[in-house]
Design an enzyme around this catalytic site. Sequence first.
Site, PDB file in Angstrom:
ATOM      1  N   ASN A 117      53.403  40.415  20.142  1.00  0.00           N
ATOM      2  CA  ASN A 117      53.146  41.720  19.530  1.00  0.00           C
ATOM      3  C   ASN A 117      54.074  42.728  20.206  1.00  0.00           C
ATOM      4  O   ASN A 117      53.827  43.138  21.343  1.00  0.00           O
ATOM      5  CB  ASN A 117      51.665  42.080  19.752  1.00  0.00           C
ATOM      6  CG  ASN A 117      51.285  43.400  19.130  1.00  0.00           C
ATOM      7  OD1 ASN A 117      52.137  44.108  18.567  1.00  0.00           O
ATOM      8  ND2 ASN A 117      50.027  43.766  19.230  1.00  0.00           N
ATOM      9  N   ARG A 124      52.954  39.639  15.322  1.00  0.00           N
ATOM     10  CA  ARG A 124      52.125  40.662  14.689  1.00  0.00           C
ATOM     11  C   ARG A 124      53.049  41.722  14.092  1.00  0.00           C
ATOM     12  O   ARG A 124      53.874  42.305  14.796  1.00  0.00           O
ATOM     13  CB  ARG A 124      51.199  41.310  15.710  1.00  0.00           C
ATOM     14  CG  ARG A 124      50.341  42.306  15.017  1.00  0.00           C
ATOM     15  CD  ARG A 124      49.522  43.139  15.914  1.00  0.00           C
ATOM     16  NE  ARG A 124      48.749  44.018  15.049  1.00  0.00           N
ATOM     17  CZ  ARG A 124      48.014  45.002  15.479  1.00  0.00           C
ATOM     18  NH1 ARG A 124      47.922  45.237  16.746  1.00  0.00           N
ATOM     19  NH2 ARG A 124      47.364  45.758  14.631  1.00  0.00           N
ATOM     20  N   HIS A 183      45.068  47.313  10.233  1.00  0.00           N
ATOM     21  CA  HIS A 183      44.061  46.529  10.983  1.00  0.00           C
ATOM     22  C   HIS A 183      43.563  45.338  10.170  1.00  0.00           C
ATOM     23  O   HIS A 183      42.474  44.806  10.429  1.00  0.00           O
ATOM     24  CB  HIS A 183      42.801  47.365  11.339  1.00  0.00           C
ATOM     25  CG  HIS A 183      43.024  48.479  12.303  1.00  0.00           C
ATOM     26  ND1 HIS A 183      42.319  49.659  12.246  1.00  0.00           N
ATOM     27  CD2 HIS A 183      43.855  48.600  13.361  1.00  0.00           C
ATOM     28  CE1 HIS A 183      42.704  50.456  13.223  1.00  0.00           C
ATOM     29  NE2 HIS A 183      43.646  49.834  13.914  1.00  0.00           N
ATOM     30  N   ARG A 200      43.970  60.930  16.080  1.00  0.00           N
ATOM     31  CA  ARG A 200      44.317  61.211  14.677  1.00  0.00           C
ATOM     32  C   ARG A 200      43.165  61.899  13.964  1.00  0.00           C
ATOM     33  O   ARG A 200      41.997  61.576  14.211  1.00  0.00           O
ATOM     34  CB  ARG A 200      44.621  59.906  13.926  1.00  0.00           C
ATOM     35  CG  ARG A 200      45.828  59.162  14.413  1.00  0.00           C
ATOM     36  CD  ARG A 200      46.121  57.990  13.473  1.00  0.00           C
ATOM     37  NE  ARG A 200      47.102  57.103  14.037  1.00  0.00           N
ATOM     38  CZ  ARG A 200      46.915  55.793  14.224  1.00  0.00           C
ATOM     39  NH1 ARG A 200      45.777  55.217  13.871  1.00  0.00           N
ATOM     40  NH2 ARG A 200      47.869  55.043  14.744  1.00  0.00           N
ATOM     41  N   GLU A 223      42.506  39.379  16.976  1.00  0.00           N
ATOM     42  CA  GLU A 223      43.655  39.369  16.066  1.00  0.00           C
ATOM     43  C   GLU A 223      44.673  38.305  16.476  1.00  0.00           C
ATOM     44  O   GLU A 223      45.291  37.671  15.622  1.00  0.00           O
ATOM     45  CB  GLU A 223      44.327  40.751  16.073  1.00  0.00           C
ATOM     46  CG  GLU A 223      43.481  41.805  15.381  1.00  0.00           C
ATOM     47  CD  GLU A 223      43.811  43.214  15.852  1.00  0.00           C
ATOM     48  OE1 GLU A 223      43.450  43.541  16.999  1.00  0.00           O
ATOM     49  OE2 GLU A 223      44.419  43.963  15.083  1.00  0.00           O
TER      50      GLU A 223
END
Length: 396
Positions: free
Chosen positions: A7, A90, A179, A238, A383
């Site tokens: 990743n 990823r 996600h 955010r 993940e």
Amino acid sequence: MKILVVNAGSSSLKYQLFDMDSGEVLAKGLCERIGIDGVVTHKRPGKENYKAQADLPDHKASIELVLKLLTDSELGVISNVDEIGAVGHRVAHGGEKLRKSTIIGDDEIEYLESIVEINPLHGPPAISGIKACKSVMPNVKHVGVFDTSYYSTMEEKAYIYPIPYELYEKYKIRRYGFHGTSHRFVCAKAMEMLGKKDARIITCHLGNGSSITASIGGKAVDTSMGFTPQEGVPMGTRSGTVDPTIVTYIMKKEGLSPDEMEKLLNSKSGLIGVSGVSSDCRDVLEAQNAGDKRSKLAMDILIHYIKKIIGSYIAEMNGLDALVFTAGIGENDGAVRDMICKDLSYLGIEIDNDINLKLPRGTQAEITKAGARVRTFSIPTNEEYMIALDTYELVK
Ligand code: AMP
């Protein structure tokens, strides 16, 4: 077969080496401060961690170091790089074309480069990571696993925004969702526990970035993140969804450029923006418990938005079989799960706080109150394992 999962971020590269026969993680770690004053951390289960400064000018030097550590006579877990059967990468954004996990060749890299404009933050490091790994390991297959691909099953009504249609055609402005690998993983786990193939499931990935996804039978029907990860529920830094006119109004009033405005919404809003305390949910909760009003407000807003999305997805699916919590906040914080599930009994959601609040962090468990119509689970996400599994399935 052993699968290496990579990743790559702008100044970091995370890795995990899986043995797919046992499903075990043999080693994992992180190269950070790439291009600055590199640091590497290498972990093996049951053994002492290794952490050191390293010369890491770029992703290529980082992956070279990772391979050196994996095969090192003392710190290593394999004797030869050839033991690695494939590499899973990823990739946050697969655009409209890369709709499922795919072996990455030149065409795929070219396509990923063509969509950097709509993925400026995560695209370039992911591409650089793939290129570096391919150059260092040219003899194995490299598989891209895209966060967006789980959403390829959404209907047009869920992914086309109600703006002039030509803008979708011209710029590919649409809901992509993010996600997805995490939602896919925990949704599959919940389906296993439910034993129901067409189960209607809402998965809440609540971490520093948060998204909520509705799935029927393991296929996504809607998700809260949109064209970018900016849409949806408020997050650490955010804003999530706001009235779009607020954006242009602030720009005019404060004289902000588009980039400055994006930064305001991306890095200075959400929990940190409202509380003024921290983007970390633990800090905000601590401040709230110590009586800080704006921290309480930040948490109240977060819970309010999450509830609204859960309610709207139940309406969209005409019911719900299971609600799932995952990621840093979702799988660790019983108090937040309790705040979200409180007063949702009309919708069939009721949790047992004797289980929920006592749940050890990161445990997979059912937290449903006896007799509730909807089952509620806390499921740690994984993940990396999902990426390894997709890679294995494609290359075996
Ligand atoms: P993630 O992005 O999934 O790593 O999640 C990061 C978020 O999870 C931060 O807001 C943390 O405050 C939160 N988090 C991590 N561990 C815990 C914990 N044990 N209890 C509550 N929140 C946590």
